[in-house]
Structure formats: structure tokens, C-alpha cells
Design an enzyme around this catalytic site. Structure first.
Site, PDB file in Angstrom:
ATOM      1  CD  GLU A   6     -67.030  22.699  26.649  1.00  0.00           C
ATOM      2  OE1 GLU A   6     -67.002  23.629  26.843  1.00  0.00           O
ATOM      3  OE2 GLU A   6     -68.681  21.778  27.243  1.00  0.00           O
ATOM      4  CG  HIS A   7     -65.498  21.580  23.140  1.00  0.00           C
ATOM      5  ND1 HIS A   7     -66.393  22.192  23.750  1.00  0.00           N
ATOM      6  CD2 HIS A   7     -66.972  19.865  23.033  1.00  0.00           C
ATOM      7  CE1 HIS A   7     -68.199  22.124  23.767  1.00  0.00           C
ATOM      8  NE2 HIS A   7     -67.819  20.616  23.664  1.00  0.00           N
TER       9      HIS A   7
ATOM     10  CG  ASP B  36     -71.971  20.703  20.798  1.00  0.00           C
ATOM     11  OD1 ASP B  36     -71.388  20.118  21.672  1.00  0.00           O
ATOM     12  OD2 ASP B  36     -72.073  21.651  20.142  1.00  0.00           O
TER      13      ASP B  36
ATOM     14  CG  HIS C 212     -60.501  -1.977  64.582  1.00  0.00           C
ATOM     15  ND1 HIS C 212     -61.112  -1.257  65.092  1.00  0.00           N
ATOM     16  CD2 HIS C 212     -61.623  -2.062  62.363  1.00  0.00           C
ATOM     17  CE1 HIS C 212     -62.074  -0.231  64.353  1.00  0.00           C
ATOM     18  NE2 HIS C 212     -61.970  -0.646  62.903  1.00  0.00           N
TER      19      HIS C 212
ATOM     20  CD  GLN D  81     -67.548  25.435  22.159  1.00  0.00           C
ATOM     21  OE1 GLN D  81     -67.378  25.205  20.854  1.00  0.00           O
ATOM     22  NE2 GLN D  81     -67.508  25.566  23.279  1.00  0.00           N
TER      23      GLN D  81
ATOM     24  CG  HIS E 298     -72.479  27.762  22.979  1.00  0.00           C
ATOM     25  ND1 HIS E 298     -73.675  27.041  23.750  1.00  0.00           N
ATOM     26  CD2 HIS E 298     -71.346  27.074  22.649  1.00  0.00           C
ATOM     27  CE1 HIS E 298     -73.720  26.085  23.156  1.00  0.00           C
ATOM     28  NE2 HIS E 298     -72.037  25.670  22.646  1.00  0.00           N
TER      29      HIS E 298
END
Lengths: 427, 427
Positions: free
Chosen positions: A319-320, A353, A412, A251, A254
Site C-alpha cells: 500500500e505504502h 496521510d 444485427h 504503520q 493502526h
């Protein structure tokens, strides 16, 4: 890697930043310029910012075929297998129309239909990400979107990476343009002579791209604004330190803002992992980036109990999430908020991934509390249909008129009542 | 009402406006103030802008019970029946988890789970809209959201309208706060001492509310930014002019920016409708608003053919579409873009506004091209789960590692390869 006692408030909890006002001004100028000057503006910005003087914005079929022909055949096989896995799982997500019969031969309906056109932003820069092409394109194609377009900034020679062209061909995309940045987003939202406007823009990008997406939101749909990538791992003493360290570093490599967190009940594991991270860091090609990420946004937390670990993860909404414990499936039932969950030591995050079939475009910055990864739903829209028969109308219109008058909407009420003014009926 | 020949470009096509910068500054100040000062800021703004000096932000159970006890019993019955219809149709929209088995005892999954908390903005002002309470609250409750909260600005006496409290009780909401404007949105996004933050904010509001929702987007989820209401009607000479006029005016009475469009192949019908609109306008309580809307955003278009009419509607992507022709169902199959479609003369638009069971929160400003009305999906999130067995991992990891290295993410490759470093295995 630092080790801390887990307390009730996780210190690394992050949230969405407000955009930089200077960047915003530039982005607005670029968008206005593209709206006014079309292709000319796109070519001008591509020359200025990407250093490429293009003959044509569009990638030719020959360019794609050439890239494919010279590409490693084993890698083509890997990409094709990944694409097949992604296609298979996303096909399961497709939904069918809801037909809901009412009394007296009436009905309501929920029609599900694909968007007409989707644009996928593929970032340029040092590395190319063919996996992102598959992850963004396949849900749109499975949804039935007829026109799926890729935009991506060219290198100084005016080319896109072979791997991107190959992945696009495997996904089934033939409309690809050499344009990036805010100018590409403007083109997708408003259209130019060459690039027809789309209905939705997805895909990650730098700050300019993210800001431009935010600016055109409403004119077109956009996917989430992605923040830096994140992983949280819950582990107990059945886990192996070297594996956890490798996952944290996967991770961290990245970017400098990526966040890697391990939460464990085992002090000895925490200490081993911290040492392993240092050992593996030294051997990593992207050591520099990963080290910065681990130092600023990485932490090993010692939890008093698995309950406390689960509560922290639910607050973090990562996220993960990897769960590498004795009974990972049991524990996963208690997770309320996470983009994607990886169960057990043989399901490390890169499995998702690249290959398993789930999507890797996932909510960051704690937005997994309320949002989801990219999916087929993102490329369809739902239209409701109402059919009341004369008999149904006769029975129900007085109630509808009363409710309209309760809201002081006399027009209406008269709309439903107007049908009663008829002597004859067409049915 | 003016009559024009339908050409290829509909002159009334509208799109989303950029926010007013002065309003934006005010909204940002209000949000910052509420984040810093919490309840104190909410009470201060409510006194300043709503003229109400409140003892308590929260509506008491007694206030709700009192409103319910004195409310018209027939109207309670009507609201309950409407709520039951909405609940029934929205229950059909609920989805179940996807379990997707892979080879070698592995699997991937798609878990569908409700958001923890949703906040519903109910506008104040001259009229109260209990139907909006039902339309926003019921999808959230059907989705399984545990905490659904209403915020709404009080009148000068510090009260909310009885009809809103009654609708909230019918929907099953007990947490209601007397606060409106940007300050209410800030409270829902960031939380105060009294109002806990939510994960998603829905519901219509004035420009300040819309801007505030846009500002907090990302911190929480929001529904669409609603524009003025719209209707398009396709009719042929089987339709009755007085009914069409009533339907056009039902839309026009909403506000001065509402848009009412009739597209017809019949010149004589067009002329009759134009006269009928004038005749009925004079009898309408909200004549002033409706007249302004019809004059500025209303038009009757003469189409050469039904094909041309359908193409125009698909370009317009109207919020509401009525089809009142000889074969309305057949024609509806050709409509690609509309928020909701009403089939035949007995299904006039207020049927869907109040009663049929479909949602009345629908995409405006041509966004029906890519977005949908409010639905159960808006209150759930999807989490993917990946489980690879040891055997599956053994077969697949070399491919995953190769794909990672293709993207120059060596750490990702090592993460999946790290498992092979083990001599013994825990499984």
C-alpha cells in the site's frame, strides 16, 4: 523486531480473505430488514448496536455549526490547508470529454460525467478520522457529484465526533446521517424514507461494513474492500535508524493486523532499527497494538542487492512504500507495484496521510498490482456517443453486416441494412 | 409487441440478481480443485463438460496460422478495419502522468502504468464472437499490458472457432488456452503449471463464469458482471417504423432475457413499429429467441413529451440508447445515464457493436448510472508519488503532527517529527 534474510518468496505476502459465513448471514439479514422496514430498522439497529436512541437520523445544521464554533482554530486552519492541497491535486486529475472526428462529417465521442450521488462511510469507535472525510469527500466533489452524503455511527449520546463534523463542513458536505454498520450500507444502497439511495459507496469500515459493501456491489458501485494497512521501506546505509523505526511504528499503531516491513542492504542498519523499534515501542501510547502488529506482521529483511529489494517490493505490491536511499528517485523508477511511493527521508508516510494532496485511500493486500488509490475517476462515468452520417453509413454498412453475419446475428445485419430500404431520406 | 402508456415508474426496470446458491457451491468446488490440482483439474473438467480430451491446453501457432490461412479474405479485411478503428479511438483514451510541483522544490506525482497481465474470457457455445475478442483485447494492448491471454472452451474436437483465432491474431494475442467455465477463471486468478496467473480478468460468460469472476474478485481485478443486453430507443414521428423494428429485434435476438424498449411521442409510430416487429420477427433466423425476448422484456411506451421520455431513459440507464428524432444531438445533451448513445437513423446500434471504434462492452442492469464501458483506464493503475524537500518538511511538519494527534495517532506524529532529531543532514 525480527530480522530475516530476504529470499525469493516474501513470507509475509498476504491476500484477501474469504468472508466469515456467520457474519455474512447477519449482514444479509440486516440488509433485508432495512430494505423492508427502512428508517424504523435503522433506528432499531442504532439503539441495539450503538446504544443510541435517536430522535432524528440526520445531523442538523446547528450541530455542525456548534461543533465548528467550539473547535480549535489552529486545527481548523490545518484541516483547511490539507483540504486545499487535496483539492488542488485532485483537480489536476479531472478529465475532459474526448471528441474524435471520423470521415464524412461523422464522429465518436467519450463523454465524462459525474455520478449523481455518492455515500461516504466514516467509521466510529474509539478514534475519529477527519482526514478520511477529506480524502473520500474531496475527489467526489471535484468530480462534480451533486449529492455527497456521510453516514457514521453515533456514540451512546447520539452524537458524531466534532472533528468529523468540522471536516465535513470544510469539505462542503451538509447531508450527514447518524447510522453505521451494515444498516448504513443498506440504506445507502436501497434508500429509506430519510436517506435517499446513492450510486457509489466509499470509505473504510469494520468486517460488517466490508461484507455489506460486497453484498450491495452491483446494485451500487463500491470502492475497494480495504484490508489492514501496510508499509514497506527500502533503505540503505544513508538512512537513520530512529527515523525508520518511527515510520514502521506509525504503520503498526493502526491495528494488530497492520504490516510494517523494512528491506535493506545494510546489516548494521537492520540491527539498529530493530533496537530502535523496541526503544520507541515502549514510549508509544498504542504500544500494545503496535507491538502485536510488529511481532506478527513486521519484519526487517536483509537484501543482497537493491535489485533484489526492488523485486521483493514488486512482488509485495505494498500500500505504502518509502524509499530512503542515496538515490531514491532513481530507485523509484524501478517500482512497478505500490499504492503510493514516498521519496527520501523528508517525505515520511504521514505526509501523504494528511497533507501533501495525494489520496490516502490506497490499495492493500497486494491489490496495488491492479488497482489504484481513490481518485476523481472513481466518481465519474464515461458514455460513448456514435454519430454516422448517411454518407458514412453508405460506405461502411456492408462491412458491418458481414461482421454481424459472421457471428450469426442476422438481426444485427438487417438493422444496419434496413436503412437502405428507404427511397427518400430525411437528410 | 405491446404498447403501454409511459408512467413515472418503468415496469421493466431490472436490477442485478443474487447468485443461485447451488451454482455457487459448484463454482467454489471447481476453484478449490484448480488451485489444488492445476492443469490436471483443467483437463479433467474440459473432458467432462466440453467433451474434449486435450493433448495440450495451449493453442499452437500452427493452429492459429492454419485458421488464418483458410479464413475468408474479405472478412479478414473487415476485422482488420474494425480493429484499426477500435485501436484509434482507444489510443485517444490513454493518459499521461501528472506532475504537480509544490513549493520549495517539492512535488507530487500521479504515475499511470499498465497492468502486467490481463486474461480475456471468450465464451464458446453455438456462436463465436470475434468482435468480443477485439473489444476486450485492444484496450488492454493500447494500455500497454505486456501479457494478454485468451481462455475459451473448445468444441468436442478440441478446437476453438477459426474466427476467434483470427481475431486474436489481428489483435496481436499469441497466448491462447482451450479452457472455459469456472475452471478457466480459477486458472487465470491462481495460475496453474501451464497458465500463469493474471492481474485482471475481463469478458462475458455464462452464470458459472460470472459467479467465478465474483469469487476471485479481490485476488484479481474483474470487469463488470454483465447482465442481459438492453436497448432503449427514443423516437419521434420523423423515424421510420421498419428501421426501429429492425433495431429492436437486433437486440432481442441476443438472448431470451435481452430487453428492447421504444419510447415515442407518436401513437401512430408506435402502432406501425408493433406491426413491423411482428412482420420482421417471422423472417428472423433466431425468431424463437427474439420473440421470447420481445414478449417478456420488450415494450413500446407512449410518452406525453420528450421531457418525459428523457426522464424515463435516465431512470432506466440503458446499456444502449438510440435517439432517432428531429434533433437527436440536442436531445442527447439531456441524457445523464446510458452506456452508449447512438445519434440519428444512420447510427444504428450494430455500428458500435462492430465497427465505429467505441467499445461494445457496456454496463447493463441500470449500472450505467455509475459505471462505464470497457476502456483503457480498466487496464492501468495509478500510483501517487510524494517528494518533500527538507525545507518543505520544516515548514509543514508541525501541521501534519497536529492532525495526526487529532486522530490519536501519536506514532504518525512522531514519524514526521523524528526528522527534527537530527543535528546533521544528508542533504
Amino acid at each position: 523486531m525480527k530480522i530475516e534474510k530476504l529470499t525469493d518468496t516474501i513470507s509475509l505476502l498476504r491476500s484477501v480473505e474469504q468472508p466469515d459465513p456467520d457474519y455474512l448471514m447477519t449482514v444479509r439479514e440486516v440488509i433485508a430488514d432495512v430494505r423492508q422496514n427502512g428508517d424504523e430498522a435503522l433506528l432499531r439497529y442504532t439503539e441495539k448496536w450503538d446504544g443510541a436512541k435517536l430522535e432524528s437520523l440526520k445531523v442538523s445544521k446547528e450541530e455542525v455549526d456548534e461543533a465548528y464554533a467550539k473547535f480549535d482554530k489552529q486545527l481548523i486552519g490545518d484541516l483547511e490547508e490539507a483540504a486545499a492541497n487535496i483539492r488542488a491535486f485532485h483537480t489536476e486529475q479531472a478529465r475532459s470529454q474526448i471528441d474524435f472526428p471520423l470521415a464524412k462529417n461523422s464522429y465518436i465521442q467519450y463523454k465524462i460525467s459525474p455520478l449523481d450521488a455518492a455515500g461516504l462511510y466514516v467509521p466510529g469507535g474509539t478514534a475519529a478520522y477527519p482526514s478520511s472525510v477529506l480524502m473520500n469527500a474531496i475527489p467526489a466533489i471535484v468530480a462534480g457529484v451533486e449529492r455527497v452524503v456521510i453516514v457514521s455511527p453515533p456514540n451512546m449520546e447520539g452524537n458524531l465526533p466534532d472533528s468529523v463534523l468540522v471536516a465535513a463542513r470544510i469539505a462542503g458536505i451538509t447531508e450527514i446521517y447518524k447510522v453505521g454498520g451494515a444498516q448504513a450500507i443498506a440504506a445507502l444502497a436501497y434508500g429509506t424514507e430519510t436517506i435517499k439511495a446513492v450510486d457509489k459507496i466509499t470509505g473504510p469500515g469494520n468486517s460488517f461494513v466490508a461484507l455489506a459493501k460486497r453484498e450491495v456491489f452491483g446494485r451500487v458501485a463500491i470502492d475497494m474492500i480495504a484490508g489492514p494497512s501496510e508499509i514497506a521501506i527500502i533503505a540503505d546505509d544513508t538512512a537513520y535508524a530512529d527515523e525508520l523505526a518511527a515510520d514502521l511504528l506509525a504503520q503498526a499503531e493502526h491495528d494488530r493486523f497492520a504490516s510494517s516491513i523494512l528491506i535493506t542492504t545494510s546489516i548494521s542498519l537492520a540491527e539498529q532499527v530493530s533496537k530502535e523499534v523496541e526503544k520507541q515501542l515502549k514510549l508509544l501510547p498504542r504500544e500494545d497494538i503496535a507491538r502485536s502488529s510488529i511481532e506478527n506482521f513486521g519484519c526487517i529483511y536483509i537484501a543482497e542487492s537493491m535489485e533484489q529489494a526492488v523485486a521483493a517490493v514488486n512482488e509485495l505490491a505494498p500500500e505504502h512504500l518509502e524509499i530512503i536511499t542515496e538515490k531514491p528517485e532513481e530507485l523509484s523508477q524501478k517500482i512497478k507495484h505500490a499504492g503510493a511511493i514516498f521519496i527520501g527521508r523528508f517525505s515520511s508516510e504521514p505526509v501523504g496521510d494528511y497533507f501533501a494532496g495525494t489520496n490516502h485511500v490506497l490499495p492493500t493486500n497486494s491489490t496495488a498490482r491492479f488497482s489504484s488509490g481513490l481518485c476523481v475517476d472513481d466518481f465519474v462515468k464515461k458514455t460513448s456517443v456514435v454519430f454516422y452520417s448517411k454518407e458514412m453509413w453508405e460506405e461502411q454498412y456492408p462491412k458491418i453486416a458481414r461482421l454481424a453475419r459472421l457471428e450469426q446475428l442476422e438481426g444485427h445485419a438487417r438493422s444496419v441494412e434496413s436503412r437502405s430500404w428507404k427511397k427518400e431520406d430525411s437528410e
